[in-house]
Design a protein around this motif. Structure first.
Motif, PDB file in Angstrom:
ATOM      1  N   LEU A 133     -16.105 -17.209  36.172  1.00  0.00           N
ATOM      2  CA  LEU A 133     -16.552 -17.249  37.538  1.00  0.00           C
ATOM      3  C   LEU A 133     -18.001 -16.305  37.488  1.00  0.00           C
ATOM      4  O   LEU A 133     -18.437 -15.821  36.759  1.00  0.00           O
ATOM      5  CB  LEU A 133     -15.730 -16.251  37.911  1.00  0.00           C
ATOM      6  CG  LEU A 133     -14.253 -16.766  38.333  1.00  0.00           C
ATOM      7  CD1 LEU A 133     -13.334 -15.395  38.168  1.00  0.00           C
ATOM      8  CD2 LEU A 133     -14.603 -17.557  39.366  1.00  0.00           C
ATOM      9  N   ALA A 134     -18.730 -15.966  38.210  1.00  0.00           N
ATOM     10  CA  ALA A 134     -20.360 -15.680  38.687  1.00  0.00           C
ATOM     11  C   ALA A 134     -20.094 -13.892  38.651  1.00  0.00           C
ATOM     12  O   ALA A 134     -19.132 -13.861  38.873  1.00  0.00           O
ATOM     13  CB  ALA A 134     -20.884 -16.373  40.001  1.00  0.00           C
ATOM     14  N   LEU A 146     -22.777 -16.435  34.336  1.00  0.00           N
ATOM     15  CA  LEU A 146     -21.090 -17.077  34.454  1.00  0.00           C
ATOM     16  C   LEU A 146     -19.873 -16.333  33.359  1.00  0.00           C
ATOM     17  O   LEU A 146     -20.595 -17.141  32.601  1.00  0.00           O
ATOM     18  CB  LEU A 146     -20.921 -18.774  34.493  1.00  0.00           C
ATOM     19  CG  LEU A 146     -21.130 -19.548  36.243  1.00  0.00           C
ATOM     20  CD1 LEU A 146     -22.157 -21.113  35.679  1.00  0.00           C
ATOM     21  CD2 LEU A 146     -20.885 -19.242  37.297  1.00  0.00           C
ATOM     22  N   GLU A 147     -18.719 -15.686  34.226  1.00  0.00           N
ATOM     23  CA  GLU A 147     -18.252 -14.634  32.854  1.00  0.00           C
ATOM     24  C   GLU A 147     -17.144 -15.365  32.362  1.00  0.00           C
ATOM     25  O   GLU A 147     -16.307 -16.577  33.308  1.00  0.00           O
ATOM     26  CB  GLU A 147     -18.427 -13.646  33.252  1.00  0.00           C
ATOM     27  CG  GLU A 147     -19.784 -12.648  33.274  1.00  0.00           C
ATOM     28  CD  GLU A 147     -19.034 -11.345  34.134  1.00  0.00           C
ATOM     29  OE1 GLU A 147     -18.483 -11.044  34.862  1.00  0.00           O
ATOM     30  OE2 GLU A 147     -20.480 -10.575  34.262  1.00  0.00           O
ATOM     31  N   LEU A 148     -16.898 -15.899  30.922  1.00  0.00           N
ATOM     32  CA  LEU A 148     -15.551 -16.311  30.586  1.00  0.00           C
ATOM     33  C   LEU A 148     -13.983 -15.216  31.027  1.00  0.00           C
ATOM     34  O   LEU A 148     -14.127 -14.352  30.387  1.00  0.00           O
ATOM     35  CB  LEU A 148     -15.374 -17.208  29.534  1.00  0.00           C
ATOM     36  CG  LEU A 148     -14.134 -17.448  28.501  1.00  0.00           C
ATOM     37  CD1 LEU A 148     -14.064 -18.592  29.231  1.00  0.00           C
ATOM     38  CD2 LEU A 148     -14.224 -17.942  27.181  1.00  0.00           C
ATOM     39  N   ILE A 149     -13.564 -16.715  32.220  1.00  0.00           N
ATOM     40  CA  ILE A 149     -12.219 -15.784  32.400  1.00  0.00           C
ATOM     41  C   ILE A 149     -11.125 -16.090  31.681  1.00  0.00           C
ATOM     42  O   ILE A 149     -10.273 -15.207  31.004  1.00  0.00           O
ATOM     43  CB  ILE A 149     -12.298 -15.878  34.116  1.00  0.00           C
ATOM     44  CG1 ILE A 149     -13.038 -15.553  34.404  1.00  0.00           C
ATOM     45  CG2 ILE A 149     -10.200 -15.190  34.414  1.00  0.00           C
ATOM     46  CD1 ILE A 149     -13.741 -14.014  34.884  1.00  0.00           C
ATOM     47  N   TRP A 150     -11.282 -17.051  31.021  1.00  0.00           N
ATOM     48  CA  TRP A 150      -9.703 -17.976  30.508  1.00  0.00           C
ATOM     49  C   TRP A 150     -10.308 -19.075  29.555  1.00  0.00           C
ATOM     50  O   TRP A 150     -10.930 -19.845  30.743  1.00  0.00           O
ATOM     51  CB  TRP A 150      -8.955 -18.374  31.602  1.00  0.00           C
ATOM     52  CG  TRP A 150      -7.180 -17.945  30.727  1.00  0.00           C
ATOM     53  CD1 TRP A 150      -6.550 -19.313  30.078  1.00  0.00           C
ATOM     54  CD2 TRP A 150      -6.260 -17.095  30.116  1.00  0.00           C
ATOM     55  NE1 TRP A 150      -5.500 -19.077  30.131  1.00  0.00           N
ATOM     56  CE2 TRP A 150      -5.452 -17.710  28.859  1.00  0.00           C
ATOM     57  CE3 TRP A 150      -7.122 -15.941  29.961  1.00  0.00           C
ATOM     58  CZ2 TRP A 150      -4.435 -17.354  28.571  1.00  0.00           C
ATOM     59  CZ3 TRP A 150      -6.665 -14.468  29.261  1.00  0.00           C
ATOM     60  CH2 TRP A 150      -5.018 -15.833  28.610  1.00  0.00           C
ATOM     61  N   SER A 195     -18.975 -17.086  26.489  1.00  0.00           N
ATOM     62  CA  SER A 195     -18.326 -15.497  26.901  1.00  0.00           C
ATOM     63  C   SER A 195     -19.574 -15.401  28.269  1.00  0.00           C
ATOM     64  O   SER A 195     -18.426 -15.311  28.827  1.00  0.00           O
ATOM     65  CB  SER A 195     -18.225 -13.900  25.918  1.00  0.00           C
ATOM     66  OG  SER A 195     -19.284 -14.007  25.346  1.00  0.00           O
ATOM     67  N   MET A 196     -20.466 -16.012  28.031  1.00  0.00           N
ATOM     68  CA  MET A 196     -20.950 -15.884  29.085  1.00  0.00           C
ATOM     69  C   MET A 196     -22.586 -16.395  29.550  1.00  0.00           C
ATOM     70  O   MET A 196     -22.800 -16.806  28.194  1.00  0.00           O
ATOM     71  CB  MET A 196     -21.322 -14.349  28.825  1.00  0.00           C
ATOM     72  CG  MET A 196     -22.389 -13.909  30.585  1.00  0.00           C
ATOM     73  SD  MET A 196     -23.275 -12.236  29.811  1.00  0.00           S
ATOM     74  CE  MET A 196     -21.567 -11.228  30.248  1.00  0.00           C
TER      75      MET A 196
END
Length: 477
Positions: free
Chosen positions: A139-140, A147-151, A164-165
């Motif tokens: 998600l941004a 963009l950051e890793l959520i899952w 992760s990013m």
């Protein structure tokens, strides 16, 4: 005449097969399309030639083809048609399975208001419905730079690289250049069109698909699929992934909207909490300390992120009902009369009235209402006992009592940490949940040991510095 009839039947079957394939061309896999078409067209031309020879009664016909040979193409064509029908059934089953996956994704996503929970409940099933080996939701960030890793699921969890990013610009630029919201990269173009793929290639990844998530025409993130083998993505699979992205985008947007509402309501509720503290200077900072201590205790117990968040918010708002209690009673230096104490006890119900309209976004009414219940049933407002008292309310109850005992009040001075812990130990089967009380005491004692060890280190450092200065003065003298 029998030969001519056989060839006519064969020709009809061949032409029927060609027509069937033309109508269902996209349902047949890419690998067998050319083969089937070549066989059918070959037999069609052969039978036309045979009919011509038979009709003109040319002797060469009897040398080239006999009646038994006409049965062979008929059997082959029948087998091919059955194979196509079987392939069509398999394709329908695949499409049905994809619809089920989309339904499950939509249902699970819309039943949650937490983005991480949405991802956890949907990505695994979505991955299984695609030919890829790994999937990740990004998600941004608020500034849209990253963009950051959520899952992530599957092969993503096995990668020995930090993803992760990732830079948002390179992803969005690739979407723009290729004029598509779904990009599939492999082969020579793998690293050329998406710099991120350089990292992935070093990890053995040879195939990537990035699908954009958007809301109101604004990009909010991506779904990233990876594989370490060659994959030919079909139009149907791209369409399926696109549909899944639209479901997820809607669910994530709803969750973010609710999160914004939750934040707004929480700020309003906090203003009430601060108003209470303004009325009662002895409790200034109490709600903040209870929230911090209770959430720290929840983490110590191993509770998940959502429960810790509820405990923190509930701790901040647990006394919000005191906004309706006169300041003269809250600040009374002496003992309360029975009527005054009954009025104090009403703050749990008044708190319920305040938080009930926003409970859908916070779900903390149990803490607000039941944090004064006692384990033996002697508390208020309902006189609940034991396990009937909500678990999170039992946690906040201990933190609330500990902070109250270790803080100055209008009617007494603060206790020491040791005195407060001893008090909790004495009342752990009457006022407090005995198991939680033991864990709380252990946590505070461990925390105190750590603080003491830091203090000793600081004292030793101060002594050392003193010795250095003393030696320097002697040398100067």
């Amino acid at each position: 005449m029998l030969d001519i009839a056989a060839h006519l039947i064969t020709l009809i079957l061949v032409l029927t097969g060609i027509g069937y394939i033309s109508c269902h061309y996209r349902r047949i896999s890419n690998e067998i399309r050319p083969t089937i078409m070549a066989i059918l067209l070959g037999y069609a031309l052969t039978n036309i030639f045979e009919l011509f020879l038979a009709y003109t009664e040319q002797p060469i016909y009897h040398l080239l083809i006999s009646y038994p040979n006409s049965v062979i193409p008929m059997l082959l064509i029948g087998g091919l048609l059955l194979s196509i029908q079987s392939s069509e059934r398999e394709q329908l089953e695949i499409e049905q399975q994809r619809l089920i996956v989309l339904y499950n994704i939509g249902n699970r996503a819309n039943n949650s208001l937490d983005v991480e929970e949405i991802a956890r409940n949907t990505l695994s099933e979505l991955l299984e419905a695609t030919p890829y080996s790994g999937i990740a939701l990004y998600l941004a960030s608020k500034n849209q730079e990253y963009l950051e890793l959520i899952w992530s699921e599957g092969l993503f969890k096995e990668l020995d690289i930090d993803l992760s990013m990732i830079a948002a610009k390179e992803i969005y630029f690739t979407f723009s250049i290729l004029n598509s919201d779904i990009i599939s990269l492999s082969g020579p173009e793998f690293c050329e069109k998406l710099p991120l793929c350089t990292k992935l290639k070093l990890a053995g990844i040879t195939n990537v698909l990035a699908a954009e998530l958007s809301s109101n025409r604004n990009s909010i993130g991506i779904l990233l699929f990876i594989a370490n083998n060659d994959i030919a993505i079909s139009d149907e699979q791209r369409s399926f992934i696109g549909s899944a992205c639209r479901w997820l985008s809607t669910a994530i947007n709803n969750a973010n909207s609710v999160d914004d509402l939750r934040t707004a309501y929480f700020k309003i509720a906090l203003s009430f909490s601060k108003a209470i503290e303004a009325k009662d200077p002895y409790t200034r900072g109490h709600s903040d300390r209870v929230a911090t201590l209770a959430s720290e205790f929840s983490s110590y117990l191993g509770l998940d992120k959502q429960q810790i968040e509820k405990v923190y918010i509930g701790g901040r708002l647990h006394d919000i009902g005191k906004i309706g209690i006169p300041g003269s009673i809250l600040n009374k230096p002496g003992s309360l009369t029975e009527e005054e104490y009954d009025l104090i006890k009403e703050h749990t119900y008044k708190g319920l009235e305040i938080v009930q309209p926003i409970n859908h976004y916070m779900n903390v009414t149990d803490i607000v209402v039941y944090h004064h219940e006692c384990y033996d049933g002697s508390g208020y407002p309902m006189g609940l006992s034991g396990e009937k008292i909500p678990f999170l309310a039992r946690i906040v109850s201990i933190a609330d009592a500990f902070d109250a005992m270790t803080s100055d009040r209008a009617y007494r001075q603060a206790m020491s940490t040791e005195q407060a812990l001893e008090n909790i130990k004495k009342n752990k089967e009457s006022q407090f949940d005995p198991l939680l009380a033991d864990h709380f005491i252990n946590m505070i004692e461990k925390k105190k040991i750590n603080e003491d060890s830091v203090r000793i280190t600081a004292d030793e450092l101060a002594t050392l510095i003193g010795e250095v200065f003393s030696n320097a003065e002697e040398a100067a003298g």
